[in-house]
Design a protein around this motif. Sequence first.
Motif, mmCIF file in Angstrom:
data_model
loop_
_atom_site.group_PDB
_atom_site.id
_atom_site.type_symbol
_atom_site.label_atom_id
_atom_site.label_comp_id
_atom_site.label_asym_id
_atom_site.label_seq_id
_atom_site.Cartn_x
_atom_site.Cartn_y
_atom_site.Cartn_z
ATOM 1 N N TYR A 47 0.803 -1.226 0.000
ATOM 2 C CA TYR A 47 0.000 0.000 0.000
ATOM 3 C C TYR A 47 0.835 1.275 0.000
ATOM 4 N N GLY A 48 2.150 1.132 -0.164
ATOM 5 C CA GLY A 48 3.020 2.296 -0.027
ATOM 6 C C GLY A 48 3.298 3.001 -1.342
ATOM 7 N N GLY A 49 4.056 4.101 -1.231
ATOM 8 C CA GLY A 49 4.588 4.752 -2.420
ATOM 9 C C GLY A 49 3.678 5.773 -3.073
ATOM 10 N N ARG A 50 2.483 5.986 -2.494
ATOM 11 C CA ARG A 50 1.599 6.954 -3.121
ATOM 12 C C ARG A 50 1.721 8.352 -2.521
ATOM 13 N N ALA A 51 2.028 8.432 -1.228
ATOM 14 C CA ALA A 51 2.113 9.731 -0.561
ATOM 15 C C ALA A 51 3.358 10.511 -0.989
ATOM 16 N N HIS A 52 3.213 11.812 -1.053
ATOM 17 C CA HIS A 52 4.361 12.690 -1.202
ATOM 18 C C HIS A 52 4.877 12.990 0.202
ATOM 19 N N VAL A 53 6.094 12.540 0.501
ATOM 20 C CA VAL A 53 6.629 12.689 1.848
ATOM 21 C C VAL A 53 7.459 13.973 1.924
ATOM 22 N N VAL A 54 7.008 14.897 2.760
ATOM 23 C CA VAL A 54 7.655 16.208 2.867
ATOM 24 C C VAL A 54 8.285 16.342 4.252
ATOM 25 N N GLY A 55 9.591 16.454 4.311
ATOM 26 C CA GLY A 55 10.298 16.645 5.578
ATOM 27 C C GLY A 55 10.386 18.120 5.912
ATOM 28 N N LEU A 56 10.363 18.410 7.201
ATOM 29 C CA LEU A 56 10.376 19.795 7.653
ATOM 30 C C LEU A 56 11.283 19.862 8.871
ATOM 31 N N THR A 57 12.376 20.619 8.753
ATOM 32 C CA THR A 57 13.298 20.669 9.883
ATOM 33 C C THR A 57 13.844 22.073 10.069
ATOM 34 N N GLY A 58 14.538 22.299 11.159
ATOM 35 C CA GLY A 58 15.080 23.611 11.477
ATOM 36 C C GLY A 58 15.345 23.697 12.973
ATOM 37 N N ALA A 165 12.447 11.730 3.352
ATOM 38 C CA ALA A 165 11.495 12.596 2.660
ATOM 39 C C ALA A 165 11.777 12.637 1.160
ATOM 40 N N ASP A 166 10.701 12.848 0.379
ATOM 41 C CA ASP A 166 10.871 13.127 -1.045
ATOM 42 C C ASP A 166 11.346 14.561 -1.222
ATOM 43 N N THR A 167 10.779 15.443 -0.409
ATOM 44 C CA THR A 167 11.086 16.872 -0.478
ATOM 45 C C THR A 167 11.403 17.354 0.937
ATOM 46 N N THR A 168 12.543 17.987 1.122
ATOM 47 C CA THR A 168 12.936 18.445 2.456
ATOM 48 C C THR A 168 12.904 19.966 2.536
ATOM 49 N N VAL A 247 7.076 23.408 -2.970
ATOM 50 C CA VAL A 247 7.005 21.965 -2.718
ATOM 51 C C VAL A 247 6.440 21.249 -3.953
ATOM 52 N N VAL A 248 5.392 21.833 -4.516
ATOM 53 C CA VAL A 248 4.773 21.236 -5.707
ATOM 54 C C VAL A 248 5.752 21.253 -6.886
ATOM 55 N N ASP A 249 6.461 22.384 -7.042
ATOM 56 C CA ASP A 249 7.487 22.480 -8.101
ATOM 57 C C ASP A 249 8.510 21.359 -7.957
ATOM 58 N N HIS A 250 8.968 21.176 -6.709
ATOM 59 C CA HIS A 250 9.990 20.158 -6.482
ATOM 60 C C HIS A 250 9.443 18.772 -6.783
ATOM 61 N N ARG A 251 8.181 18.543 -6.393
ATOM 62 C CA ARG A 251 7.553 17.244 -6.655
ATOM 63 C C ARG A 251 7.464 16.986 -8.161
ATOM 64 N N GLU A 252 7.163 18.039 -8.909
ATOM 65 C CA GLU A 252 7.073 17.889 -10.367
ATOM 66 C C GLU A 252 8.444 17.592 -10.970
ATOM 67 N N TRP A 253 9.437 18.306 -10.474
ATOM 68 C CA TRP A 253 10.805 18.076 -10.941
ATOM 69 C C TRP A 253 11.233 16.634 -10.634
ATOM 70 N N LEU A 254 10.883 16.179 -9.429
ATOM 71 C CA LEU A 254 11.212 14.812 -9.035
ATOM 72 C C LEU A 254 10.551 13.800 -9.960
ATOM 73 N N GLY A 255 9.323 14.116 -10.372
ATOM 74 C CA GLY A 255 8.540 13.178 -11.165
ATOM 75 C C GLY A 255 9.120 12.942 -12.551
ATOM 76 N N GLY A 258 12.526 9.981 -13.912
ATOM 77 C CA GLY A 258 12.709 8.902 -12.932
ATOM 78 C C GLY A 258 13.431 9.308 -11.662
ATOM 79 N N ARG A 259 13.478 10.633 -11.394
ATOM 80 C CA ARG A 259 14.225 11.088 -10.218
ATOM 81 C C ARG A 259 13.615 10.603 -8.906
ATOM 82 N N LEU A 260 12.280 10.696 -8.816
ATOM 83 C CA LEU A 260 11.615 10.299 -7.568
ATOM 84 C C LEU A 260 11.920 8.848 -7.250
ATOM 85 N N ARG A 261 11.812 8.002 -8.257
ATOM 86 C CA ARG A 261 12.063 6.579 -8.054
ATOM 87 C C ARG A 261 13.515 6.334 -7.615
ATOM 88 N N ARG A 262 14.448 6.994 -8.288
ATOM 89 C CA ARG A 262 15.860 6.815 -7.917
ATOM 90 C C ARG A 262 16.094 7.231 -6.469
#
Lengths: 323, 323
Positions: A47-58, A165-168, A247-255, A258-262
């Motif tokens: 059931y995995g792999g569908r969510a966009h995982v966004v990390g948030l730190t500081g 995270a996919d996007t940090t 975040v959306v821009d980065h997700r699109e770039w990842l998509g 094959g960047r997201l998969r890698r």
Amino acid sequence: MGPRQVDVAALVAGTTAGEPRSIARLISLVEDGHPALPEVAAAVAPYGGRAHVVGLTGSPGVGKSTTTNALVRALRARGLRVGVLAVDPSSPFSGGALLGDRVRMEEHATDPDVVLRSMAARGHLGGLSAAAPMAVRVLDAAGCEVVLVETVGVGQSEVEVAGLADTTLVLLAPGMGDGIQAAKAGILEVADVLVVNKADRPGAAATSRDLRHLVGHAHRDPGAWTPPVVRSVASRAEGVDDVLAAVVDHREWLGREGRLRRRRVRRAAAEVEALAVAALRARIGDVHGAADLDALASAVVDGRTDPFSAADEVVARLGPASD
Amino acid sequence: MGPRQVDVAALVAGTTAGEPRSIARLISLVEDGHPALPEVAAAVAPYGGRAHVVGLTGSPGVGKSTTTNALVRALRARGLRVGVLAVDPSSPFSGGALLGDRVRMEEHATDPDVVLRSMAARGHLGGLSAAAPMAVRVLDAAGCEVVLVETVGVGQSEVEVAGLADTTLVLLAPGMGDGIQAAKAGILEVADVLVVNKADRPGAAATSRDLRHLVGHAHRDPGAWTPPVVRSVASRAEGVDDVLAAVVDHREWLGREGRLRRRRVRRAAAEVEALAVAALRARIGDVHGAADLDALASAVVDGRTDPFSAADEVVARLGPASD
């Protein structure tokens, strides 16, 4: 069923149906390092792999909780189901909710499409680095389309959050000399989006400029992502749409390409390796009773052998894993 | 001989003869994680176990270097050959001498019975936790009767220094709220002797009293050692004899009922286990080419398997170690 036995299949069925109590129970099993954890992992895997995982730190005080809260609100306004995992790597013993949690709870408690969860490292096998990715998988299986993982930025945790995270997002505040600190701590290498929060404070423009300068001068492969620097005042919901757009821009770039998969394969490889090492460490304890290891250690103390030779012997005695 | 080849037997012979350049070269091999390290370990093994290893830790600014220097002077006055290993776990990249080193060097440079050495973690296999005990063994083999291991007290390093010392001194300074901090950081559990340095400053009596109170209330097995609290002003050599007396007391206590041996066996067991885990980790890299691990990771990303099952497979494929 005994006290440590659980009906994993039922819990996973409940989780994929979005049932809050099943989700909570499953994440508790993960957090506690319950013996059923491998079973949970296997049951959740499809059931995995569908969510966009966004990390948030500081660093503490830059407004992570407020930003997370504002992002949840913005994501909900777009009709997305959101999971939030607040991770505290610095408190292995707290085991409870983070301070900001109750505040968030209040706002989103009645929303069935927001799944909130705090997690503390419990010092079990593999620790937080093993538990956090599995908890993200549970939220993913629970149908969360975006999973926000918030961690306090102490020491290595920025690097760890980037590891799941996919996007940090890395948050900074003006006038804390954060630009230089970020560069020193290797934060720039893990940031996909740099957020200067509390941008109504003096020095916000300078901090943004410094960061853009640092980002511009960092060595980067051709075609690599250049982390944008976004300003926000999360407490007034200002700039949150800009953060989300980045975040959306980065997700699109990842998509693309094959960047997201890698990225995910690289992450999974690190996770598998860490679990394998943990398993091998446990096997040393199983194969070598304490007495056995002590006999080798005694030989080291007596100068009859050395630690490297003794370690070789430990490894050799592990033998094949065909059990 | 190639550039990475060394005559280990000659270096060990030189070291046991107390020859400074051999000692220095041998510790450099240890620090660099040289491929000949296992060979060095084996060659040095028969010469270990004679030195009394004294760890010295505390927060920056409490006077560690000054105390070490004063202790060296006091030990030399008793005719003992002394080794000093200054370890900086916080600077994996410095690779050079600590600040206080030159000062010490000056005073003891002409004394053939003082062997001084700074060491930084180089991030190699096993890191500092692997290198430091081996460096202590080299100083032991070099005939040092006391080896002082000084580390900066940051985070886990107090616990680490306790992991390689027979006797651990924890230094504190008055008026830094150090008592409470020490209790929180678990320092009291590792301290064999508590030293309140800079005891000419205001608050020294209160700090000592607080510490004695904390020590008195700590849970301890019957017959266990109660860490004494000693005051000193190392910069004026005041109280250094008291510190040394406490160290000697602890050494005598250790010598009774096989305590020293048990402590060292426990230490060696931890060291052997850590090296075994490092070796296993390296074998994962050898057995599994990157492509192989990536195939498993891809299966995880696709939901065809889960990280635990993949890790099991990694472990299983390692097979017997009979190579």
